[in-house]
Design a protein around this motif. Structure first.
Motif, PDB file in Angstrom:
ATOM      1  N   PHE A 287       0.315  -1.011  -0.321  1.00 18.79           N
ATOM      2  CA  PHE A 287      -0.077   0.487   0.268  1.00 18.79           C
ATOM      3  C   PHE A 287       0.963   0.910  -0.073  1.00 18.79           C
ATOM      4  O   PHE A 287       1.571   1.537   1.059  1.00 18.79           O
ATOM      5  N   ILE A 288       1.179   1.965  -1.120  1.00 18.57           N
ATOM      6  CA  ILE A 288       1.773   3.401  -1.436  1.00 18.57           C
ATOM      7  C   ILE A 288       1.225   4.579  -0.689  1.00 18.57           C
ATOM      8  O   ILE A 288       0.128   4.404  -2.098  1.00 18.57           O
ATOM      9  N   PRO A 289       1.489   5.410  -0.474  1.00 19.97           N
ATOM     10  CA  PRO A 289       0.583   6.374  -0.699  1.00 19.97           C
ATOM     11  C   PRO A 289       0.638   6.978  -2.010  1.00 19.97           C
ATOM     12  O   PRO A 289       1.674   7.403  -2.379  1.00 19.97           O
ATOM     13  N   GLY A 290      -0.215   8.031  -2.284  1.00 20.52           N
ATOM     14  CA  GLY A 290       0.152   8.024  -3.295  1.00 20.52           C
ATOM     15  C   GLY A 290      -0.938   6.920  -4.301  1.00 20.52           C
ATOM     16  O   GLY A 290      -1.714   7.597  -5.810  1.00 20.52           O
ATOM     17  N   ARG A 291      -0.723   5.936  -4.479  1.00 20.63           N
ATOM     18  CA  ARG A 291      -1.224   4.862  -4.820  1.00 20.63           C
ATOM     19  C   ARG A 291      -2.630   4.456  -4.016  1.00 20.63           C
ATOM     20  O   ARG A 291      -3.987   4.488  -4.980  1.00 20.63           O
ATOM     21  N   THR A 292      -2.643   3.974  -2.884  1.00 18.86           N
ATOM     22  CA  THR A 292      -3.787   3.714  -2.304  1.00 18.86           C
ATOM     23  C   THR A 292      -3.395   4.824  -0.949  1.00 18.86           C
ATOM     24  O   THR A 292      -3.087   5.860  -0.756  1.00 18.86           O
ATOM     25  N   THR A 293      -5.595   4.702  -0.832  1.00 22.71           N
ATOM     26  CA  THR A 293      -5.629   5.733  -0.077  1.00 22.71           C
ATOM     27  C   THR A 293      -5.518   5.339   1.759  1.00 22.71           C
ATOM     28  O   THR A 293      -5.968   4.393   2.426  1.00 22.71           O
ATOM     29  N   GLY A 294      -4.222   5.588   1.812  1.00 22.84           N
ATOM     30  CA  GLY A 294      -3.824   5.401   3.205  1.00 22.84           C
ATOM     31  C   GLY A 294      -2.297   5.422   3.093  1.00 22.84           C
ATOM     32  O   GLY A 294      -1.444   5.723   2.820  1.00 22.84           O
ATOM     33  N   GLU A 295      -1.949   4.748   4.531  1.00 21.86           N
ATOM     34  CA  GLU A 295      -0.362   4.919   4.388  1.00 21.86           C
ATOM     35  C   GLU A 295       0.544   3.515   4.163  1.00 21.86           C
ATOM     36  O   GLU A 295      -0.327   2.884   3.529  1.00 21.86           O
ATOM     37  N   GLY A 296       1.884   3.663   4.536  1.00 24.89           N
ATOM     38  CA  GLY A 296       2.776   2.427   3.617  1.00 24.89           C
ATOM     39  C   GLY A 296       2.556   1.890   4.499  1.00 24.89           C
ATOM     40  O   GLY A 296       2.638   1.412   5.543  1.00 24.89           O
ATOM     41  N   LEU A 297       2.777   0.618   3.583  1.00 22.33           N
ATOM     42  CA  LEU A 297       2.213  -1.020   4.187  1.00 22.33           C
ATOM     43  C   LEU A 297       2.544  -2.117   4.152  1.00 22.33           C
ATOM     44  O   LEU A 297       2.382  -1.954   1.932  1.00 22.33           O
ATOM     45  N   PHE A 298       3.174  -3.204   4.499  1.00 15.35           N
ATOM     46  CA  PHE A 298       4.235  -4.316   3.106  1.00 15.35           C
ATOM     47  C   PHE A 298       2.997  -5.528   3.797  1.00 15.35           C
ATOM     48  O   PHE A 298       3.424  -5.405   5.470  1.00 15.35           O
ATOM     49  N   ILE A 299       2.307  -5.983   2.796  1.00 13.22           N
ATOM     50  CA  ILE A 299       1.700  -7.212   3.630  1.00 13.22           C
ATOM     51  C   ILE A 299       2.385  -8.484   3.005  1.00 13.22           C
ATOM     52  O   ILE A 299       1.856  -8.905   2.062  1.00 13.22           O
ATOM     53  N   ALA A 300       2.573  -9.695   3.363  1.00 15.53           N
ATOM     54  CA  ALA A 300       2.364 -11.331   2.683  1.00 15.53           C
ATOM     55  C   ALA A 300       1.499 -11.949   3.845  1.00 15.53           C
ATOM     56  O   ALA A 300       1.437 -12.213   5.133  1.00 15.53           O
ATOM     57  N   VAL A 301       1.349 -13.699   3.686  1.00 17.44           N
ATOM     58  CA  VAL A 301       0.683 -14.657   4.399  1.00 17.44           C
ATOM     59  C   VAL A 301       1.097 -15.422   3.752  1.00 17.44           C
ATOM     60  O   VAL A 301       1.183 -15.559   1.984  1.00 17.44           O
ATOM     61  N   LEU A 302       1.349 -16.666   4.663  1.00 11.26           N
ATOM     62  CA  LEU A 302       2.348 -17.646   4.140  1.00 11.26           C
ATOM     63  C   LEU A 302       1.714 -18.682   5.210  1.00 11.26           C
ATOM     64  O   LEU A 302       0.834 -18.518   6.028  1.00 11.26           O
ATOM     65  N   ARG A 303       2.033 -20.224   4.931  1.00  8.77           N
ATOM     66  CA  ARG A 303       1.024 -20.912   5.171  1.00  8.77           C
ATOM     67  C   ARG A 303       2.143 -22.025   5.819  1.00  8.77           C
ATOM     68  O   ARG A 303       2.996 -22.476   4.648  1.00  8.77           O
ATOM     69  N   LYS A 304       2.355 -22.511   6.912  1.00 10.89           N
ATOM     70  CA  LYS A 304       3.639 -23.320   7.545  1.00 10.89           C
ATOM     71  C   LYS A 304       3.120 -24.963   6.378  1.00 10.89           C
ATOM     72  O   LYS A 304       2.143 -25.485   6.342  1.00 10.89           O
ATOM     73  N   ASN A 305       3.809 -25.715   5.917  1.00 15.17           N
ATOM     74  CA  ASN A 305       4.336 -26.502   5.092  1.00 15.17           C
ATOM     75  C   ASN A 305       3.860 -28.231   6.266  1.00 15.17           C
ATOM     76  O   ASN A 305       4.669 -27.469   7.164  1.00 15.17           O
ATOM     77  N   ASP A 306       3.498 -28.846   6.104  1.00 12.82           N
ATOM     78  CA  ASP A 306       2.405 -30.123   7.161  1.00 12.82           C
ATOM     79  C   ASP A 306       4.187 -30.935   7.144  1.00 12.82           C
ATOM     80  O   ASP A 306       4.648 -31.256   8.754  1.00 12.82           O
TER      81      ASP A 306
END
Length: 422
Positions: A287-306
């Motif tokens: 989320f990059i200010p100027g592109r998205t309506t919000g502050e700067g944020l980085f997010i990723a989602v991961l699953r733990k292998n069995d």
């Protein structure tokens, strides 16, 4: 436009990462006024409280945050401190980008889970997560720093949901406690580049050395908490910074070293202008200010292998290791022959648990109460402990003596400003 002097090293590395066009977009965003957004509390009758209510009616634009249920942008920033509904937990002031947690959880979690928000203060993502989680879930909300943990506990208590445990611990303490989680959110400490617009101090504190220190700390935190995630469990990794070292590089490290599979979040509207990876090809969300309506944020989602590293085994009760600050309705205080209820009872969304009589107060009385000043209650108010309410929502307790009332609002929570609403 807000003129902002950015560190030269930040300008060079960020422009190299983003490219000229996106970096110019970021600069325009950083030079604009930050948007104001709130989340209404679905566990309290907050939505209709804003209809016909002065400042809120003027400020709420009715423009929803598109990736978050109950999230709204405001057309201007009111004085939240002087709004009793804010203190009653009718809504929470949260930056819009971080509400993306709501979108992630609603997409991936469909049955009750045990979740941990590891670095949770001041509480926005915890509150966001709890509203998105299926009922029957239990959420541990943790903050290692004691001062910040107390702020977290205050905000969670005002939110009022009974199934949140607030703790003041380190990641290694959770490993010792032996709790296995279905979901872990690690909003890790970072160099704070995404907060440059909102917090000028973030610019002054930035340095390449700080980026390096944060990068190492983030890996250490994830590595410490990883054994507490169940096989097949979900890790949400986020920062409020732009550089790839703390963002894409760390996600790749989690994949390569801890046995994780990246998860792609679906149904993201192109109109939201969420930016994909700036390095590599893993599914991440910027989320990059100027592109998205919000502050700067980085997010990723991961699953733990069995087949990844074995999870921790519980050897003793968690409460023997964890420093629990709050869990739902906390126990009352006994003073001599008197029982003083904890404020969490007055603020709980479960009002059936509160058997104390209540008294509805006007705006000025509510503000005086929140300032922990002396208040006078209506003559018909019962003697003894009563719940102070404003627009039907509990604020706290008072001991009504007849000619006056002892204010039982927590001293450390009191409104300190002497300003009044115009």
């Amino acid at each position: 436009m807000i003129m902002m002097q950015l560190p030269k090293e930040f300008e060079e590395t960020t422009k190299a990462l983003m490219g000229e066009e996106l970096y110019d977009t970021l600069l325009r965003g950083l030079g604009s006024e930050p948007p104001v957004s709130i989340r209404l509390n679905p566990f309290k009758p907050s939505a209709d409280l804003f209809k016909g209510y002065g400042d809120a009616e003027k400020c709420i634009s009715m423009k929803p945050v598109p990736w978050a249920k109950d999230g709204y942008y405001l057309s201007e920033r009111p004085s939240f401190t002087l709004d009793p509904l804010f203190h009653a937990g009718a809504y929470y002031v949260q930056e819009a980008s971080s509400m993306f947690v709501d979108f992630i959880i609603r997409q991936l979690i469909t049955s009750p889970v045990t979740m941990l928000d590891l670095c949770a203060a001041p509480g926005g993502k915890t509150i966001c997560a709890r509203t998105a989680l299926p009922e029957g879930s239990i959420l541990y909300s943790n903050e290692p720093n004691r001062t910040r943990a107390n702020i977290l506990a205050e905000n969670v208590i005002k939110f009022g949901h009974p199934d949140i445990v607030v703790t003041n611990n380190y990641a290694k303490d959770y490993s010792k406690a032996g709790i296995n989680f279905d979901v872990i959110l690690t909003d890790v400490p970072c160099s704070g580049e995404g907060m440059f617009r909102k917090d000028p101090n973030a610019i002054n504190e930035w340095s390449p050395d700080n980026v390096e220190a944060c990068w190492r700390l983030q890996r250490s935190i994830v590595e410490d908490i990883w054994p507490c995630l169940k096989p097949g469990g979900i890790l949400i990794y986020s920062t409020c910074t732009f550089n790839a070292k703390e963002d894409e590089d760390n996600v790749q490290w989690i994949v390569d070293n801890l046995g994780a599979e990246p998860i792609t979040i679906k149904n993201i509207d192109e109109k939201w202008n969420i930016t994909s990876a700036l390095k590599g090809s893993l599914p991440v969300y910027r989320f990059i200010p100027g592109r998205t309506t919000g502050e700067g944020l980085f997010i990723a989602v991961l699953r733990k292998n069995d087949d990844s590293a074995q999870t921790v085994q519980r050897k003793r009760k968690p409460e023997q290791i964890l420093h629990i600050l709050s869990h739902g309705i906390n126990s009352p205080t006994i003073k001599g022959k008197k029982t003083i209820p904890d404020i969490s009872l007055a603020l709980s969304a479960d009002q059936e648990a509160n058997n104390y009589p209540s008294v509805e107060v006007d705006y000025n009385t509510a503000i005086n109460y929140l300032r922990r000043e002396a208040i006078v209650l209506p003559s018909e108010t019962p003697r003894g402990i009563v719940t102070i309410k404003y627009k039907g929502l509990g604020l706290g307790f008072a001991n009504n003596l007849g000619n006056r009332a002892n204010n039982l609002y927590p001293q450390e929570w009191r409104i300190k400003t002497t300003h009044v609403k115009k």
